[in-house]
Scaffold this active site. Structure first.
Site, PDB file in Angstrom:
ATOM      1  N   HIS A  97       0.830  -1.227   0.000  1.00  0.00           N
ATOM      2  CA  HIS A  97       0.000   0.000   0.000  1.00  0.00           C
ATOM      3  C   HIS A  97       0.855   1.264   0.000  1.00  0.00           C
ATOM      4  O   HIS A  97       0.563   2.231   0.699  1.00  0.00           O
ATOM      5  CB  HIS A  97      -0.971   0.012   1.190  1.00  0.00           C
ATOM      6  CG  HIS A  97      -2.112  -0.940   1.021  1.00  0.00           C
ATOM      7  ND1 HIS A  97      -3.069  -0.799   0.040  1.00  0.00           N
ATOM      8  CD2 HIS A  97      -2.441  -2.058   1.699  1.00  0.00           C
ATOM      9  CE1 HIS A  97      -3.940  -1.800   0.121  1.00  0.00           C
ATOM     10  NE2 HIS A  97      -3.581  -2.579   1.115  1.00  0.00           N
ATOM     11  N   ASP A 153       0.479  -4.756   5.428  1.00  0.00           N
ATOM     12  CA  ASP A 153      -0.585  -5.652   4.945  1.00  0.00           C
ATOM     13  C   ASP A 153      -0.554  -5.709   3.415  1.00  0.00           C
ATOM     14  O   ASP A 153      -0.036  -4.816   2.754  1.00  0.00           O
ATOM     15  CB  ASP A 153      -1.968  -5.173   5.417  1.00  0.00           C
ATOM     16  CG  ASP A 153      -2.276  -3.745   4.983  1.00  0.00           C
ATOM     17  OD1 ASP A 153      -1.363  -2.896   5.067  1.00  0.00           O
ATOM     18  OD2 ASP A 153      -3.406  -3.473   4.563  1.00  0.00           O
ATOM     19  N   GLU A 154      -1.136  -6.784   2.887  1.00  0.00           N
ATOM     20  CA  GLU A 154      -1.377  -6.926   1.453  1.00  0.00           C
ATOM     21  C   GLU A 154      -0.175  -6.499   0.611  1.00  0.00           C
ATOM     22  O   GLU A 154      -0.263  -5.618  -0.237  1.00  0.00           O
ATOM     23  CB  GLU A 154      -2.637  -6.128   1.064  1.00  0.00           C
ATOM     24  CG  GLU A 154      -3.864  -6.637   1.823  1.00  0.00           C
ATOM     25  CD  GLU A 154      -5.159  -5.905   1.511  1.00  0.00           C
ATOM     26  OE1 GLU A 154      -6.218  -6.561   1.535  1.00  0.00           O
ATOM     27  OE2 GLU A 154      -5.126  -4.685   1.266  1.00  0.00           O
ATOM     28  N   VAL A 155       0.955  -7.157   0.870  1.00  0.00           N
ATOM     29  CA  VAL A 155       2.186  -6.842   0.124  1.00  0.00           C
ATOM     30  C   VAL A 155       2.140  -7.616  -1.195  1.00  0.00           C
ATOM     31  O   VAL A 155       2.760  -8.676  -1.341  1.00  0.00           O
ATOM     32  CB  VAL A 155       3.443  -7.189   0.954  1.00  0.00           C
ATOM     33  CG1 VAL A 155       4.706  -6.688   0.253  1.00  0.00           C
ATOM     34  CG2 VAL A 155       3.356  -6.569   2.349  1.00  0.00           C
ATOM     35  N   ASP A 204      -1.939 -10.071   8.187  1.00  0.00           N
ATOM     36  CA  ASP A 204      -2.265 -11.003   7.086  1.00  0.00           C
ATOM     37  C   ASP A 204      -1.059 -11.658   6.428  1.00  0.00           C
ATOM     38  O   ASP A 204      -1.141 -12.797   5.974  1.00  0.00           O
ATOM     39  CB  ASP A 204      -3.149 -10.317   6.026  1.00  0.00           C
ATOM     40  CG  ASP A 204      -2.559  -9.009   5.523  1.00  0.00           C
ATOM     41  OD1 ASP A 204      -2.057  -8.963   4.395  1.00  0.00           O
ATOM     42  OD2 ASP A 204      -2.609  -8.016   6.273  1.00  0.00           O
TER      43      ASP A 204
END
Length: 458
Positions: A97, A153-155, A204
């Site tokens: 992000h 998160d969400e890499v 996550d």
């Protein structure tokens, strides 16, 4: 009874309201109105996700959004938070992000994959220097912060860059190891310069990592994971098992994260309260079934965009009834008739609707006018244009209402957010209506009429 006395019944000592400032960031004047309400409802902290609203200086100045808060405004926000007994935890994304950073040409060489601006290349020394500089500037304006959330998160696309592919060909190297090494580097950077500040990370990227790798990485001694799940049917037993796994790996403390808005659709305009209530009540059940005393608190997230380039979802004033229901339920251990009455009292709403969307014209809380008008737009604008009843008077009526909404939004948000919301949710329908009325007028030989745009270009 004070919040601290009441929170005896809550398993969550800390109850943080998340403000996602990467879309429609509220003006400081509006924050001064809602912080007392947050406090009254049972919040005792804020997770401030500044993104491009932080007044970055020097070589990072290019990260600032057009209406970024100034340093005095940041100080004012922190002062208002302190007045209302809301402990502030700043959030700085340091891995995934990162669009608001890596979209800039001058920093694009630090992308993991050249085409995508979301993930930072963890192999470049300059990458760590960049996030280090961002953290330093944020911490300078948040002296004494007990926690700093470093995102992670969400890499997406991790391991797909050239340097990563070369690194992954070496023996024993895995994506999990790559992820953990960057997290560790960021956490060590924070702790070396701010030993009294504990880094938080979204969990996550850690969930699927085998226990032995997680234990051996050294990460559990450095950070506190925030377990997030915004679903209305979360797996309570699975979450308890995940907490046990993290405990065995050496994490001493964990946080939960629910949602009060911004988690049910990228372009959602009205908040489905029942979904968020169920989500928060299930987190209460997780807290009751997981390892005792590990949970530091819960973050009630209020997403404003799914990512930097996504459209706006529900605006903050629209989500306030949901936030009130969720906070009070967390505080009192569930949503009873008594809690419902308390919420109605706090919001000035005569009859709170949990299952349906809010009734129009409801409430006397800060921003309730925006909720009422957006509800009206959401329920009626498109349908009334589709049916095109009463032509001219319809155009006049909708033009007036949209102007009223525009004025209300300008009190709380900066002009670009107002423009974006109206372009996404109101103007296209109004323009269709205007064009249609125009056509009908010309067909009737009446000549052109007034524009609905109150002097603004379409």
């Amino acid at each position: 009874m004070t919040n601290s006395e009441m929170s005896g019944s809550s398993p969550f000592k800390m109850r943080l309201v998340h403000l996602d400032l990467k879309g429609a960031p509220p003006k400081v004047s509006y924050l001064s109105e809602v912080f007392p309400l947050f406090h009254a409802l049972g919040a005792n902290g804020l997770l401030l996700e500044y993104e491009d609203m932080f007044p970055y200086e020097g070589h990072l100045r290019l990260l600032r959004a057009k209406h970024a808060y100034s340093p005095p405004e940041i100080k004012e926000i922190l002062h208002l938070a302190a007045l209302n007994e809301l402990e502030v935890i700043p959030l700085v994304q340091t891995f995934g992000h990162m669009e608001f950073v890596l979209k800039h040409e001058a920093l694009a060489h630090l992308r993991e994959v050249a085409l995508f601006p979301n993930t930072l290349n963890p192999h470049e020394a300059e990458s760590l220097a960049l996030v280090g500089a961002m953290i330093s500037q944020v911490m300078e304006l948040h002296p004494g912060a007990r926690w700093l959330h470093v995102g992670c998160d969400e890499v997406y696309y991790l391991g797909e860059g050239e340097a990563s592919r070369r690194w992954l060909r070496q023996e024993h190297n895995t994506k999990a190891r790559l992820c953990l090494s960057h997290m560790k580097a960021v956490a060590c950077h924070v702790l070396a310069r701010h030993p009294a500040t504990t880094p938080l990370v979204w969990d996550d990227m850690l969930r699927a990592i085998p226990e032995d790798q997680l234990s051996a990485s050294g990460v559990p001694q450095l950070v506190e994971p925030v377990l997030w799940d915004y679903g209305a049917d979360l797996d309570i037993h699975g979450k308890a098992l995940l907490m046990e796994k993290y405990r065995r790996c050496g994490f001493l403390r964990l946080w939960a994260a629910s949602a009060f808005k911004g988690a049910t659709g990228a372009s959602q305009a009205l908040t489905p309260i029942e979904h968020h209530l169920r989500n928060n009540v299930q987190w209460l059940q997780v807290a009751a079934s997981g390892p005792a005393d590990m949970l530091q608190g819960i973050v009630l997230t209020g997403w404003q965009r799914y990512d930097h380039f996504s459209v706006l979802c529900e605006l903050l004033p629209v989500g306030i009834p949901s936030l009130a229901v969720c906070l009070q339920s967390l505080l009192h251990g569930g949503f009873t008739e008594d809690v419902k009455a308390r919420v109605e009292n706090f919001l000035g709403i005569s009859s709170l609707e949990i299952t349906d969307l809010m009734s129009e014209g409801a409430g006397s809380f800060p921003g309730s006018d925006i909720l009422a008008l957006i509800t009206h737009v959401g329920l009626h604008l498109r349908s009334s244009v589709d049916t095109l009843l009463e032509r001219d008077s319809l155009l006049a009526r909708w033009s007036t209402l949209v102007q009223e909404l525009e004025a209300a939004l300008h009190r709380v948000f900066y002009p670009d957010a107002v423009e974006e919301w109206l372009e996404e949710n109101a103007r296209p329908s109004l323009q269709r209506l205007q064009a249609l009325v125009q056509d009908l007028r010309e067909a009737a030989g009446a000549g052109p009429g007034p524009s609905p745009h109150s002097g603004q270009d379409p």
